[in-house]
Design a protein around this motif. Structure first.
Motif, short mmCIF file in Angstrom:
data_model
loop_
_atom_site.label_atom_id
_atom_site.label_comp_id
_atom_site.label_asym_id
_atom_site.label_seq_id
_atom_site.Cartn_x
_atom_site.Cartn_y
_atom_site.Cartn_z
N ALA A 34 56.32 -3.44 44.44
CA ALA A 34 56.47 -4.53 43.48
C ALA A 34 55.18 -4.80 42.74
N MET A 35 54.06 -4.77 43.46
CA MET A 35 52.78 -5.03 42.81
C MET A 35 52.41 -3.91 41.87
N ALA A 36 52.66 -2.67 42.26
CA ALA A 36 52.36 -1.55 41.37
C ALA A 36 53.26 -1.57 40.13
N GLY A 37 54.54 -1.89 40.32
CA GLY A 37 55.44 -1.97 39.17
C GLY A 37 55.06 -3.09 38.22
N ASP A 38 54.64 -4.23 38.78
CA ASP A 38 54.23 -5.34 37.93
C ASP A 38 52.97 -4.98 37.14
N GLY A 39 52.04 -4.28 37.79
CA GLY A 39 50.85 -3.86 37.06
C GLY A 39 51.16 -2.88 35.96
N LEU A 40 52.11 -1.98 36.25
CA LEU A 40 52.50 -1.03 35.22
C LEU A 40 53.21 -1.73 34.07
N LEU A 41 54.02 -2.75 34.38
CA LEU A 41 54.73 -3.48 33.34
C LEU A 41 53.78 -4.25 32.45
N HIS A 42 52.76 -4.82 32.99
CA HIS A 42 51.80 -5.60 32.22
C HIS A 42 50.61 -4.78 31.76
N HIS A 43 50.65 -3.48 31.93
CA HIS A 43 49.62 -2.55 31.44
C HIS A 43 48.24 -2.90 32.01
N ILE A 44 48.21 -3.31 33.27
CA ILE A 44 46.92 -3.57 33.93
C ILE A 44 46.67 -2.61 35.08
N LEU A 45 47.61 -1.70 35.30
CA LEU A 45 47.40 -0.70 36.34
C LEU A 45 46.28 0.25 35.92
N GLY A 46 45.29 0.40 36.71
CA GLY A 46 44.13 1.23 36.41
C GLY A 46 42.90 0.42 36.15
N THR A 47 43.05 -0.88 35.98
CA THR A 47 41.87 -1.73 35.83
C THR A 47 41.23 -1.95 37.20
N MET A 48 39.92 -2.23 37.15
CA MET A 48 39.19 -2.35 38.42
C MET A 48 39.71 -3.52 39.26
N LEU A 49 39.97 -4.64 38.64
CA LEU A 49 40.41 -5.82 39.40
C LEU A 49 41.78 -5.58 40.02
N PHE A 50 42.70 -5.07 39.22
CA PHE A 50 44.04 -4.86 39.75
C PHE A 50 44.07 -3.78 40.82
N ASP A 51 43.34 -2.68 40.59
CA ASP A 51 43.32 -1.60 41.58
C ASP A 51 42.72 -2.06 42.91
#
Length: 377
Positions: A34-51
Motif C-alpha cells: 500500500a505504501m509503495a503504491g501510494d508513493g507511485l501514485l503521488h510520484h514520490i517513489l524514489g525520493t530520499m524521504l519516501f524511500d
C-alpha cells in the motif's frame, strides 16, 4: 500520505501482539504494498524521504514477523516439554483410584516449585490379598534430586508392598533401598543430608483396624463427627536413610478404624505459615466444615491452606484422605480390581528371609518359595 506513514509502520507491530506470524506477515506485506503504491501514485517513489520511510516499514515488518514466528516456535517447544514433564511426573506419582477395596480415597498434591506437579513428597497405595497398603512420605529438599529420591522409594514400595511380608520387613527393605541410593549420591555433599520421613499403613479388609509403622513422619488424623484424633506412634523409628546411625526398631501400632475418615499429610501442610508467621492449624481447620466424602474434605483443606499462605507455599504439601466403608466378606481376588495383583491372589505362600537378606534393587525381593509351595501352585 505522510500523515498515514506512522500508522502504516505501527500496524505490523500491533498485529504481532495478538495475531499469528502468518497473519502478521500478510498485514506487513499489505502495508508495504500500500505504501509503495501510494508513493507511485503521488510520484514520490524514489525520493530520499519516501524511500527511507518505505525501507523503515520493510525493516519493521520483517523484524516483528520473525520475532512473532520465533515466539510461536518457543511456545510450541515449551508446550511439548511441559507435556513430557507432566507425563513423567504422573508416572512417578500415579493418581490414586477413587476406591480401593473398602476404602474411598482422595489425594491432593501442592508443589512449592512453580510449573511443577510433584516434588519431594510422595504417596502410593497397593492392594494385597487381604487388604490395602499405603505409604506417604517426604524427601528432604526440593527439585530434581528430591523427585529422584521419591521415585526410588515409590518404585521399591510398589515392588514389595503386595508381597506377603510384615510391615517391619517392608520398612527394613525400604530403609536398605534408601541407603543403597545414598551410596551413589548425585551430589557428594548431600550424601549425609538425605533422608525420607514415611508412614506405612496396612488396612485389612476383614477387620476394622489399621496397622502403622512410622519413620519420623507426622501422625495421621482420625476424623469422626467433626472431631479429630491424632494417631501417634508409641515407638516411632528414625526416618529412612538414617538407619545406619542407629538400629531402628520398626514397631507396629494398631488403631481401630471403623467407618470413619483418616487423613494422611506431610509436614508441608502443618508447617505452612501465613504473613505473620503463624503455622497452619490443621487439627482445627479439618473439623471446621462438615464433609461427606474424602474429595470434599481435601477440596476444603486445599482452598483453606492456599488462603492461609496467600497462594504461595514454601514447601511441598501432600494429603491423602481415606474413608472406610462396609466391606462384604467375599473373595478378595474377585472384588479387588482397582489395583490388580495376580501374584497376591494366587496363593498365600510365605516369603522367608526378607529382613535378614534383602537383595539389591532390580533383583528378586524375597527368598525363593519352598519346593512344596511351588508344587502346590
Amino acid at each position: 500520505m505522510l500523515a498515514l506513514d506512522p500508522l502504516l509502520i505501527a500496524a505490523p507491530a500491533i498485529s504481532a501482539s495478538f495475531a499469528s506470524s502468518l497473519v502478521t506477515g500478510v498485514i506487513s506485506a499489505i502495508d508495504v504494498a500500500a505504501m509503495a503504491g501510494d508513493g507511485l501514485l503521488h510520484h514520490i517513489l524514489g525520493t530520499m524521504l519516501f524511500d527511507s520511510e518505505l525501507i523503515a516499514l520493510v525493516a519493521v515488518s520483517a523484524i516483528v514477523t520473525v520475532c512473532r514466528y520465533l515466539r510461536e516456535r518457543h511456545r510450541r517447544e515449551l508446550a511439548q516439554v511441559r507435556t513430557v514433564s507432566e507425563t513423567t511426573q504422573r508416572v512417578v506419582l500415579r493418581p490414586l483410584p477413587r476406591r480401593i477395596g473398602p476404602l474411598r480415597i482422595a489425594s491432593e498434591y501442592l508443589a512449592a516449585q512453580e510449573q511443577a506437579l510433584i516434588g519431594g513428597d510422595l504417596y502410593a497405595a497397593v492392594r494385597t490379598s487381604g487388604g490395602t497398603r499405603l505409604i506417604i512420605g517426604d524427601v528432604l529438599g526440593k527439585g530434581l534430586t528430591a523427585i529422584g529420591d521419591a521415585a526410588l522409594l515409590l518404585g521399591a514400595f510398589r515392588e514389595a508392598a503386595h508381597r506377603q511380608a510384615t510391615l517391619p520387613d517392608l520398612a527394613a527393605y525400604l530403609e536398605h533401598c534408601v541407603c543403597w541410593n545414598l551410596a551413589e549420591p548425585t551430589e557428594a555433599d548431600q550424601a549425609a543430608e538425605c533422608f525420607i520421613t514415611a508412614a506405612l499403613l496396612d488396612i485389612p479388609d476383614a477387620t476394622p483396624q489399621m496397622h502403622m509403622v512410622t519413620c519420623g513422619h507426622p501422625p495421621p488424623l482420625r476424623l469422626r463427627e467433626r472431631q479429630a484424633t491424632t494417631l501417634r506412634a508409641t515407638h516411632p523409628a528414625p526416618p529412612l536413610g538414617l538407619g545406619e546411625l542407629a538400629t531402628p526398631d520398626y514397631h507396629v501400632d494398631t488403631f481401630p478404624l471403623e467407618p470413619r475418615d483418616l487423613l494422611l499429610y506431610t509436614d508441608g501442610v502443618i508447617e505452612a505459615r501465613d504473613a505473620r508467621g503463624t503455622f497452619y492449624p490443621l487439627t482445627q481447620r479439618v473439623t471446621s466444615r462438615p464433609h461427606d466424602s474424602p474429595q470434599a474434605l481435601l477440596h476444603h483443606l486445599r482452598t483453606d491452606l492456599l488462603a492461609h499462605v496467600s497462594g504461595h507455599l514454601a514447601d511441598d504439601a501432600a494429603m491423602v484422605a481415606l474413608q472406610r466403608t462396609p466391606w462384604p466378606h467375599t473373595d478378595i481376588c474377585a472384588t479387588s480390581r482397582e489395583v490388580p495383583r495376580p501374584s497376591a491372589c494366587a496363593g498365600s505362600a510365605t516369603h522367608e528371609g526378607l529382613a535378614s537378606s534383602i537383595p539389591a534393587p532390580g533383583q528378586a525381593l524375597f527368598a525363593s518359595r519352598r519346593p512344596q509351595d511351588a508344587a502346590e501352585r
